[in-house]
Every structure is written in structure tokens, then in C-alpha cells.
Write an enzyme that holds these catalytic residues in place. Structure first.
Site, short mmCIF file in Angstrom:
data_model
loop_
_atom_site.label_atom_id
_atom_site.label_comp_id
_atom_site.label_asym_id
_atom_site.label_seq_id
_atom_site.Cartn_x
_atom_site.Cartn_y
_atom_site.Cartn_z
CG ASP A 157 -1.96 1.13 1.12
OD1 ASP A 157 -2.41 1.45 0.00
OD2 ASP A 157 -2.30 1.71 2.16
CG PHE A 158 5.01 3.20 -1.87
CD1 PHE A 158 5.77 3.67 -0.82
CD2 PHE A 158 5.13 3.80 -3.12
CE1 PHE A 158 6.65 4.73 -1.00
CE2 PHE A 158 6.00 4.85 -3.32
CZ PHE A 158 6.77 5.32 -2.26
CD GLU A 159 -2.55 4.93 -0.66
OE1 GLU A 159 -3.04 6.07 -0.75
OE2 GLU A 159 -3.13 3.97 -0.09
CB SER A 160 5.12 8.17 -1.13
OG SER A 160 4.85 7.95 0.24
#
Length: 392
Positions: A157-160
Site C-alpha cells: 500500500d505504498f502511496e507516496s
């Protein structure tokens, strides 16, 4: 008690972004206009979808598993370690439950009892991407967690942001997902790796990821078709959380990137947004404060997320009631679009948006209706031809 001895960092919460000013609270809201000020669209999948059916859609492949549940169908995120809530899940539909911010063996065992997978979010920061040694160390740590807690895989869930020029970060992220899955399936042949992605592949929120590479590296992409007002480029007004035309546009952007529909799970929200209007037109257009986000002057940061059970209760005190938006075709609760588009399955953020323990007739009805809206894949048999199973 939930087990807290996870070596991974605390998972990123959906909707959590870098500081950009606190979201306004509920104070001072004129609830007479709640139907106009709240983005009541929780699931922007509407009745007229077949008019603009995605290119690449068609008769989905048949699941060849003896147990249809082992072909991904309904992917649910759980935010609370509350056993009384889990008992109300419709386990005839759930195929995977993702524990967010906690790990509880009670839910792991309950999921396995019903033939569903239990996974956690493998939280990671960008500094891990570019270093092979850091990737190797991070993967080893995740494998240990999966092994010790009898889990069935990991969710990324990497959202950067990753800018178009940051090839090292982009390729490093893809490499991490690919190496993680390779390591997992080598040790646990039926482990599953999924990657959460923005609602569209066109650099939404400056997330310029290698979506083709991620789809090839993971089992599937979880398309987060919500928080779609994070960058409001037109008039700074309240809008739907998951407008149907944009949902279709987003899915189509992944299909246009040559990503198979069998690699896409459509994620939809069980929550909306509450906005305070600085002005309200006679047409119920709610002007909101301009709070920038990632280079765009206006965003949904002017509002705050509210779960469906709260939205439902506010409707009882609203003078206007539920308002239909013809342009966005919301609110409408329908998952048929995902089925007819041939997608791998559907998913929800998040399961705790309902008042499971309440005995109020409205809350009991909401629980029933929201779970009943999820498709029954025992009647509709699209999707993944790869044989998979949970690991007990």
C-alpha cells in the site's frame, strides 16, 4: 488480544497523506444540507455502465479451481481487531481479508475456517527501493512475519509520489514487489501478493509508478476507486468520492496500458466525505475551502471521511434527503460493472464502516444491504485461471 509483535512498520492508512493542514471537523456543519455537503457517493458504480463498457472487456475466463474461493473475488480491508464485527462478515463471499494496522490470530483462524485468505500490509518506505541489500533485508523480515503468523501473503500500500524522472524509485519499487513475490512463493507456493494503486494509471496524485511492471510482478493490482477528489482541477466544490464515469475512466487507463482485466480488482468505498460549505447555490453546489494537495490548488482535504453508518444516520435528519447526481451517477451501489468488464474481482475499503453491534433497525438493514450488494461469484464464475489455495 490482538498480537502486536509485527516487525514491519505500522501500515499506511488509506487516505493518510503528507501533512497538508488538518481536515475540518464536524463542528459547525449545517446538517440541513448534509445531502448536498456530504459526498454521498460511496460506490460510484452506476446503472448505465454498459453504455461505455471498457475496451478489452468480454466474457471473463472461467475459474478452474475446484473451490471458486481460491480465485480472487472479494478483497476486504479490516481496520479494527473486533471479533464481534468479524462474525457479521458474509464469509460465503469474502476470499481475502487484509488486516490494517493490527494482526490478530483470531481473524486469521476465522478466515481459514471459512476458506479465505488472511494477509497484512507490508509497509515500506521509498528508501528501501533503490538498495538491493535493503530490499533483501525487508523481504526476509516480511517472510518471517508471514511464516510465524500463518498468513497467506502480503499487500503493498505504498502511496507516496514518484515523479516521472525518478526512474530509480519507480524501477526499485517494481523490483521489490517482484522479489517479494518470488521469495514468498518459493517458501509458500500458494502465497499471494497484491499492490494497491491509484484509481487511474495517468499519474494520479503524482504516483508515476510502473503499472505494467507491478501487474506482472504481483498477482493483481487493487484499483482504489475512491478518494477521487484528492486533486480537484476544476471549480473548488464538493464532489463524489467515487464517481462512476471516473471509475470507468480509471479502469480503462489500466486496460489501455495492456494490463489484463484478470490482473485488476476494483476497490470501492464504504465511506463518503463530509464538507462544510462556504457557499451553497440554489442547485445544491457546495463551494469548499481551497486546500492544495500535490500541486493542485483544491482537494478533498477540505472535508473529512465519514463511514457509511454515519452517512446513513445523517440522512434521517436531512431536510433534503438523498440527492441523485445524474452526471456522476451517484450514489448507486452496484458491482455489476466489475463483473461485465471481466475484472478479477471487487474489494472494499473498509469493512468497519458499518455499525455491526447496533440493534437499531437502520444499522441492521445497512449491514445486510451492504454485504448483499457484493457479487456472488458462485453464480458468476469469471476470472483467474491460476490454481491457488490458502495455506493453513
Amino acid at each position: 488480544m490482538p498480537e502486536k509483535d509485527i516487525e514491519a512498520e505500522k501500515p499506511l492508512q488509506k487516505g493518510a497523506r503528507e501533512p497538508r493542514g488538518r481536515r475540518c471537523n464536524m463542528g459547525g456543519v449545517d446538517f440541513r444540507w448534509v445531502a448536498a455537503c456530504v459526498s454521498l457517493t460511496l460506490i460510484g458504480v452506476a446503472i448505465g455502465y454498459w453504455v461505455v463498457k471498457p475496451i478489452g472487456a468480454g466474457v471473463p475466463p472461467i475459474c478452474h479451481c475446484e473451490n471458486l474461493r481460491f480465485c480472487e473475488r472479494v478483497f476486504m480491508f479490516s481496520l479494527r481487531a473486533t471479533a464481534t464485527d468479524w462474525q457479521h462478515y458474509d464469509w460465503t463471499k469474502v476470499t481475502t481479508v487484509v488486516m490494517v494496522g493490527y494482526l490478530d490470530m483470531g481473524l486469521v483462524c476465522l478466515a481459514h475456517e471459512h476458506g479465505a485468505r488472511a494477509v497484512i500490509i507490508g509497509d515500506v518506505s521509498a528508501d528501501v527501493f533503490v538498495s538491493p541489500d535493503k530490499r533483501k533485508s525487508w523481504i526476509a523480515k516480511q517472510l518471517d512475519v508471514v511464516d510465524r503468523h500463518f498468513l497467506d501473503g502480503l499487500n503493498f500500500d505504498f502511496e507516496s509520489p514518484i515523479l516521472p524522472s525518478q526512474f530509480d524509485l519507480r524501477d526499485g519499487y517494481t523490483a521489490l514487489v517482484r522479489e517479494t513475490r518470488a521469495a514468498l512463493v518459493e517458501k509458500f507456493p500458494f502465497a499471494m501478493v497484491s499492490v494497491d494503486v491509484a484509481w487511474g494509471a495517468q499519474g494520479v496524485d503524482e504516483r508515476n509508478y510502473d503499472y505494467q511492471g507491478l501487474a506482472a510482478a504481483a498477482d493483481f493490482l487493487f484499483v482504489m476507486a475512491y478518494d477521487m477528489q484528492s486533486q480537484i482541477r476544476g471549480s473548488c466544490v464538493a464532489g463524489p468520492n467515487s464517481p462512476f464515469p471516473s471509475v470507468m475512466e480509471g479502469v480503462q487507463s489500466y486496460l489501455n496500458a495492456s494490463i489484463s482485466p484478470d490482473r485488476l480488482v476494483l476497490g470501492l468505498p464504504w465511506y463518503g466525505y463530509n464538507y462544510s460549505c462556504i457557499a451553497l447555490s440554489t442547485e445544491n453546489v457546495c463551494s469548499i475551502r481551497a486546500i492544495p494537495f500535490r500541486g493542485v490548488y483544491c482537494s478533498d482535504a477540505a472535508g473529512n471521511e465519514i463511514n457509511f453508518n454515519i452517512v446513513s444516520s445523517l440522512l434521517e435528519s436531512s431536510t433534503s434527503g438523498r440527492l441523485w447526481d445524474e452526471e456522476s451517477q451517484t450514489p448507486y451501489f452496484n458491482y455489476e460493472y466489475a463483473l461485465d468488464a471481466g475484472l478479477r474481482g471487487v474489494g472494499v475499503w473498509n469493512t468497519e464502516a458499518l455499525a455491526y453491534s447496533s440493534q437499531a433497525p437502520r444499522d441492521i438493514w445497512d449491514v445486510h444491504e451492504m454485504w448483499a450488494a457484493l457479487p456472488d461469484f458462485h453464480e458468476n464464475q469469471p476470472h483467474n485461471h491460476r490454481k491457488q489455495s490458502t495455506r493453513h
